[in-house]
Design a protein around this motif. Structure first.
Motif, PDB file in Angstrom:
ATOM      1  N   ASN A  90      39.398  30.918   2.475  1.00 40.48           N
ATOM      2  CA  ASN A  90      39.737  31.604   1.234  1.00 40.48           C
ATOM      3  C   ASN A  90      40.842  32.611   1.522  1.00 40.48           C
ATOM      4  OD1 ASN A  90      37.985  33.121   2.762  1.00 40.48           O
ATOM      5  ND2 ASN A  90      36.675  33.742   1.066  1.00 40.48           N
ATOM      6  N   PRO A  91      42.104  32.184   1.340  1.00 45.81           N
ATOM      7  CA  PRO A  91      43.225  33.064   1.668  1.00 45.81           C
ATOM      8  C   PRO A  91      43.191  34.351   0.849  1.00 45.81           C
ATOM      9  CG  PRO A  91      43.978  30.998   0.677  1.00 45.81           C
ATOM     10  CD  PRO A  91      42.494  30.939   0.767  1.00 45.81           C
ATOM     11  N   GLY A  92      43.539  35.439   1.517  1.00 48.54           N
ATOM     12  CA  GLY A  92      43.593  36.723   0.846  1.00 48.54           C
ATOM     13  C   GLY A  92      42.268  37.459   0.790  1.00 48.54           C
ATOM     14  N   ALA A  93      41.182  36.779   1.072  1.00 45.74           N
ATOM     15  CA  ALA A  93      39.864  37.422   1.039  1.00 45.74           C
ATOM     16  C   ALA A  93      39.518  37.956   2.430  1.00 45.74           C
ATOM     17  CB  ALA A  93      38.804  36.436   0.579  1.00 45.74           C
ATOM     18  N   GLN A  94      38.475  38.755   2.490  1.00 46.00           N
ATOM     19  CA  GLN A  94      37.996  39.272   3.770  1.00 46.00           C
ATOM     20  C   GLN A  94      37.531  38.094   4.635  1.00 46.00           C
ATOM     21  OE1 GLN A  94      34.776  42.010   3.332  1.00 46.00           O
ATOM     22  NE2 GLN A  94      34.771  42.592   5.482  1.00 46.00           N
TER      23      GLN A  94
END
Length: 127
Positions: A90-94
């Motif tokens: 999940n790009p951009g997520a932690q």
């Protein structure tokens, strides 16, 4: 009953070991059988159930602890397994990591509540 007690002890040992040392130090101490036969489904069900529920009695028993416990139980009976460690795609997520164990085509631990296809598998080295 012996399998439950052994799984609980392994969960405690591995959880404590990962707290006090590192995976790199602990992993060689745990038996693994990468080239043996896959475990029969009936035995996998017993291991899956036992590791999951015995882990509930161990504080902070993570997916990695459960996977290593199951791998040890399978190796003790001569069965092969593969440890997988992945990060969520999940790009951009932690960053979210997860560990699971397979034997043959069956997931032994780590599937409960997770879609394993959502994880990019990282290399964990020979085991």
């Amino acid at each position: 009953m012996r399998l439950v007690a052994l799984a609980w002890l392994l969960n405690v040992f591995i959880r404590t070991g990962l707290t006090l040392t590192s995976y790199k130090f602990l992993e060689p101490l745990l038996p693994a059988k990468p080239n043996g036969p896959a475990a029969p489904e009936a035995f996998l069900r017993r291991v899956r159930f036992t590791v999951f529920y015995s882990g509930k009695a161990v504080p902070r028993c993570t997916c990695l602890v459960r996977a290593l416990t199951a791998r040890t139980l399978l190796a003790m009976k001569g069965h092969s397994s593969t440890l997988h460690v992945g990060v969520a795609k999940n790009p951009g997520a932690q960053m979210e990591a997860h560990a699971w164990l397979t034997s043959g085509d069956s997931v032994v631990t780590g599937e409960e509540g997770y879609d394993l296809a959502d994880y990019a598998i990282l290399p964990v080295g020979p085991s």
